[in-house]
Motif scaffolding. Structure first.
Motif, PDB file in Angstrom:
ATOM      1  N   PRO A 257       0.770  -1.124  -0.115  1.00 47.84           N
ATOM      2  CA  PRO A 257       0.151   0.001  -0.064  1.00 47.84           C
ATOM      3  C   PRO A 257       1.102   1.364   0.071  1.00 47.84           C
ATOM      4  O   PRO A 257       2.024   1.176   0.309  1.00 47.84           O
ATOM      5  CB  PRO A 257      -0.850  -0.188   1.165  1.00 47.84           C
ATOM      6  N   ALA A 258       0.228   2.365  -0.586  1.00 48.69           N
ATOM      7  CA  ALA A 258       0.896   3.672  -0.708  1.00 48.69           C
ATOM      8  C   ALA A 258       1.828   4.081   0.763  1.00 48.69           C
ATOM      9  O   ALA A 258       2.502   4.892   0.819  1.00 48.69           O
ATOM     10  CB  ALA A 258      -0.012   4.584  -1.062  1.00 48.69           C
ATOM     11  N   HIS A 259       0.991   3.750   1.824  1.00 51.41           N
ATOM     12  CA  HIS A 259       1.700   4.129   3.096  1.00 51.41           C
ATOM     13  C   HIS A 259       2.623   3.437   3.717  1.00 51.41           C
ATOM     14  O   HIS A 259       3.191   3.644   4.528  1.00 51.41           O
ATOM     15  CB  HIS A 259       0.381   4.462   4.239  1.00 51.41           C
ATOM     16  N   LEU A 260       3.110   2.360   3.002  1.00 51.74           N
ATOM     17  CA  LEU A 260       4.221   1.305   3.482  1.00 51.74           C
ATOM     18  C   LEU A 260       5.293   1.442   2.410  1.00 51.74           C
ATOM     19  O   LEU A 260       5.207   0.899   1.220  1.00 51.74           O
ATOM     20  CB  LEU A 260       3.687   0.220   3.701  1.00 51.74           C
ATOM     21  N   VAL A 261       6.288   2.245   2.460  1.00 51.49           N
ATOM     22  CA  VAL A 261       7.432   2.654   1.208  1.00 51.49           C
ATOM     23  C   VAL A 261       8.665   2.068   1.974  1.00 51.49           C
ATOM     24  O   VAL A 261       9.198   2.768   2.866  1.00 51.49           O
ATOM     25  CB  VAL A 261       7.393   4.016   1.080  1.00 51.49           C
ATOM     26  N   PRO A 262       9.385   1.185   1.274  1.00 50.81           N
ATOM     27  CA  PRO A 262      10.596   0.554   1.631  1.00 50.81           C
ATOM     28  C   PRO A 262      11.547   1.314   1.143  1.00 50.81           C
ATOM     29  O   PRO A 262      11.690   2.026   0.095  1.00 50.81           O
ATOM     30  CB  PRO A 262      10.700  -0.869   1.322  1.00 50.81           C
ATOM     31  N   SER A 263      12.893   1.388   1.810  1.00 53.15           N
ATOM     32  CA  SER A 263      14.000   2.057   1.081  1.00 53.15           C
ATOM     33  C   SER A 263      14.990   0.945   0.773  1.00 53.15           C
ATOM     34  O   SER A 263      15.429  -0.162   1.356  1.00 53.15           O
ATOM     35  CB  SER A 263      14.814   2.973   2.362  1.00 53.15           C
ATOM     36  N   PRO A 264      15.967   1.430  -0.276  1.00 48.11           N
ATOM     37  CA  PRO A 264      16.955   0.405  -0.896  1.00 48.11           C
ATOM     38  C   PRO A 264      18.004   0.189  -0.107  1.00 48.11           C
ATOM     39  O   PRO A 264      18.481   1.099   0.661  1.00 48.11           O
ATOM     40  CB  PRO A 264      17.185   1.012  -2.206  1.00 48.11           C
ATOM     41  N   THR A 265      18.561  -0.952   0.126  1.00 50.33           N
ATOM     42  CA  THR A 265      19.704  -1.269   1.008  1.00 50.33           C
ATOM     43  C   THR A 265      20.545  -1.892  -0.049  1.00 50.33           C
ATOM     44  O   THR A 265      21.662  -2.321   0.564  1.00 50.33           O
ATOM     45  CB  THR A 265      19.369  -2.284   2.127  1.00 50.33           C
ATOM     46  N   GLY A 266      20.422  -2.175  -1.125  1.00 53.46           N
ATOM     47  CA  GLY A 266      21.356  -2.790  -2.182  1.00 53.46           C
ATOM     48  C   GLY A 266      20.438  -2.841  -3.259  1.00 53.46           C
ATOM     49  O   GLY A 266      19.272  -2.663  -3.719  1.00 53.46           O
ATOM     50  N   PRO A 267      20.936  -3.459  -4.641  1.00 49.65           N
ATOM     51  CA  PRO A 267      20.348  -3.675  -5.716  1.00 49.65           C
ATOM     52  C   PRO A 267      19.349  -4.496  -5.789  1.00 49.65           C
ATOM     53  O   PRO A 267      18.573  -4.198  -6.612  1.00 49.65           O
ATOM     54  CB  PRO A 267      21.657  -3.967  -6.532  1.00 49.65           C
ATOM     55  N   ASP A 268      19.325  -5.514  -4.847  1.00 48.28           N
ATOM     56  CA  ASP A 268      18.369  -6.455  -4.876  1.00 48.28           C
ATOM     57  C   ASP A 268      17.685  -6.817  -3.523  1.00 48.28           C
ATOM     58  O   ASP A 268      17.182  -7.978  -3.097  1.00 48.28           O
ATOM     59  CB  ASP A 268      18.873  -7.841  -5.419  1.00 48.28           C
ATOM     60  N   THR A 269      17.860  -5.819  -2.552  1.00 48.57           N
ATOM     61  CA  THR A 269      17.250  -5.865  -1.262  1.00 48.57           C
ATOM     62  C   THR A 269      16.759  -4.444  -0.969  1.00 48.57           C
ATOM     63  O   THR A 269      17.183  -3.658  -1.388  1.00 48.57           O
ATOM     64  CB  THR A 269      18.409  -6.106  -0.145  1.00 48.57           C
ATOM     65  N   CYS A 270      15.852  -4.550   0.319  1.00 50.60           N
ATOM     66  CA  CYS A 270      15.316  -3.232   0.683  1.00 50.60           C
ATOM     67  C   CYS A 270      14.881  -3.521   2.217  1.00 50.60           C
ATOM     68  O   CYS A 270      14.611  -4.583   2.565  1.00 50.60           O
ATOM     69  CB  CYS A 270      14.211  -2.840  -0.288  1.00 50.60           C
ATOM     70  N   ARG A 271      14.408  -2.289   2.791  1.00 48.03           N
ATOM     71  CA  ARG A 271      13.977  -2.419   4.175  1.00 48.03           C
ATOM     72  C   ARG A 271      12.790  -1.568   4.644  1.00 48.03           C
ATOM     73  O   ARG A 271      13.042  -0.302   3.939  1.00 48.03           O
ATOM     74  CB  ARG A 271      15.129  -2.123   5.068  1.00 48.03           C
ATOM     75  N   ALA A 274       8.540   1.461   9.286  1.00 48.39           N
ATOM     76  CA  ALA A 274       7.523   2.539   9.224  1.00 48.39           C
ATOM     77  C   ALA A 274       6.601   2.442  10.368  1.00 48.39           C
ATOM     78  O   ALA A 274       6.559   1.378  11.183  1.00 48.39           O
ATOM     79  CB  ALA A 274       6.650   2.256   8.068  1.00 48.39           C
ATOM     80  N   ARG A 275       5.768   3.324  10.945  1.00 44.94           N
ATOM     81  CA  ARG A 275       4.693   3.252  11.936  1.00 44.94           C
ATOM     82  C   ARG A 275       3.619   3.175  11.110  1.00 44.94           C
ATOM     83  O   ARG A 275       3.187   3.872  10.413  1.00 44.94           O
ATOM     84  CB  ARG A 275       4.827   4.413  12.786  1.00 44.94           C
ATOM     85  N   SER A 276       2.587   1.941  11.683  1.00 42.28           N
ATOM     86  CA  SER A 276       1.527   1.571  11.120  1.00 42.28           C
ATOM     87  C   SER A 276       0.488   1.386  12.033  1.00 42.28           C
ATOM     88  O   SER A 276       0.781   0.836  13.059  1.00 42.28           O
ATOM     89  CB  SER A 276       1.594   0.358  10.094  1.00 42.28           C
ATOM     90  N   ALA A 277      -0.823   1.782  11.860  1.00 42.85           N
ATOM     91  CA  ALA A 277      -1.989   1.659  12.617  1.00 42.85           C
ATOM     92  C   ALA A 277      -2.733   0.438  12.259  1.00 42.85           C
ATOM     93  O   ALA A 277      -3.856   0.300  12.809  1.00 42.85           O
ATOM     94  CB  ALA A 277      -2.961   2.688  12.511  1.00 42.85           C
ATOM     95  N   ASP A 278      -2.096  -0.312  11.097  1.00 40.02           N
ATOM     96  CA  ASP A 278      -2.933  -1.468  10.674  1.00 40.02           C
ATOM     97  C   ASP A 278      -2.754  -2.741  11.604  1.00 40.02           C
ATOM     98  O   ASP A 278      -1.780  -2.650  12.531  1.00 40.02           O
ATOM     99  CB  ASP A 278      -2.283  -1.807   9.274  1.00 40.02           C
ATOM    100  N   SER A 279      -3.819  -3.744  11.453  1.00 31.96           N
ATOM    101  CA  SER A 279      -3.614  -4.780  12.543  1.00 31.96           C
ATOM    102  C   SER A 279      -2.583  -5.597  12.028  1.00 31.96           C
ATOM    103  O   SER A 279      -1.853  -5.792  10.918  1.00 31.96           O
ATOM    104  CB  SER A 279      -4.903  -5.482  12.255  1.00 31.96           C
TER     105      SER A 279
END
Length: 321
Positions: A257-271, A274-279
């Motif tokens: 979903p648009a409110h969960l955005v990972p950041s790249p940690t390498g060419p083939d990995t990401c992390r 985020a803070r989320s109110a979802d269950s």
């Protein structure tokens, strides 16, 4: 064709096709003289339609972009296609589009003939169910009814099911529909409780406009966004989500979903941090749907649920012989 209003509508419909029309072809299509076509073009210009003419042996007329959006004329197939597309835009987390899609859908469905409404509903049910990420379902009819009442400042009545299953009847002054990415909420003033409330739209049943208009009240400080934030934070504690993925950030972002955005940690990995109110249940399902290897570092409740879900799915799979 001697009926001038009908002829103008047919002419406008032709001009809204993205091409240049020679005057002789328009005259032939509408069974009138080229002189009548020229007069009709002038009438359209007087009505605010920007019709451009080009001279020469292959010159003709075409409708160009103007200062304002003119009314569009749609045939049956075009109207059905647009309605289905708007329902999809309203039902999925396309940031910045959901609310506009619902407003446009409410306007379109208000004027759709019954035969086309049936076709839209049939096609929608067969192809693109309007579901949220946690399995909650919102019908297009509910969304368009609420949107129309918000726009018209018209009081609403509906049944409402609370989180604990309690059923109540509500009469409200609807202020705004808000999409949070995977759920719709209605911000409204509850006339029985004499206070502002937010309602999950998937829990709203049989809404109908009463016909009674109201003058919008002044919202509390912070507006609708603050009301919704306060309401949802009271229902669901926020989680500090920390997940690594064995896939490029672009791949993962397109599946979250648009409110969960990972950041790249390498060419083939990401992390994802985020803070989320979802269950935790909803988060676990969305992580599994990314379709790549991932590791949950926190919170512990999410990691435990993912582990239990994995074990349950493993037990559900037939043994490979």
């Amino acid at each position: 064709m001697t009926d001038t209003p009908a002829r103008l509508l047919n002419l406008l419909s032709l001009l809204q096709t993205p091409r240049e029309w020679p005057g002789s072809e328009l005259a032939e299509r509408l069974r009138v003289s080229p002189r009548t076509i020229r007069r009709d073009i002038d009438r359209l210009r007087d009505l605010g339609y920007p019709v451009e003419a080009s001279r020469g042996a292959i010159g003709g007329y075409r409708l160009v972009a103007g200062a304002a959006m003119p009314p569009l004329l749609l045939d049956d197939e075009e109207a059905v296609a647009i309605a289905v597309g708007l329902r999809a835009g309203a039902g999925h987390a396309i940031e910045g589009v959901e609310e506009a899609a619902v407003r446009a859908l409410a306007k379109l469905e208000q004027v759709l003939p019954s035969r086309l409404r049936h076709r839209v509903a049939t096609l929608q049910n067969a192809t693109i169910p309007l579901t949220r990420g946690d399995g909650a379902t919102v019908t297009p009819a509910t969304l368009t009814t609420l949107a129309a009442a918000v726009t018209a400042h018209e009081r609403l009545r509906f049944g409402y099911r609370a989180g604990d299953g309690t059923q109540t009847k509500r009469q409200v002054e609807p202020y705004r529909l808000v999409s949070t990415g995977h759920r719709w909420y209605l911000v409204a003033y509850d006339l029985t409780r004499e206070d502002w409330r937010t309602f999950r739209v998937d829990r709203v049943a049989d809404p109908f406009a009463t016909g009674a208009r109201f003058t919008p009240r002044e919202l509390p400080p912070g507006g609708a966004a603050r009301l919704l934030s306060h309401s949802t934070s009271g229902r669901q504690a926020e989680l500090d989500v920390d997940v690594t993925f064995e896939a490029p950030a672009e791949f993962v972002t397109a599946r979250l979903p648009a409110h969960l955005v990972p950041s790249p940690t390498g060419p083939d990995t990401c992390r994802l941090s985020a803070r989320s109110a979802d269950s935790v249940e909803w988060l676990a399902l969305r992580l599994a749907l990314v379709d790549c290897e991932f590791t949950v570092h926190g919170p512990d409740a999410l990691a435990s649920y993912v582990s239990a879900l994995a074990a349950r799915l493993t037990r559900a799979a037939p043994a490979q012989g």
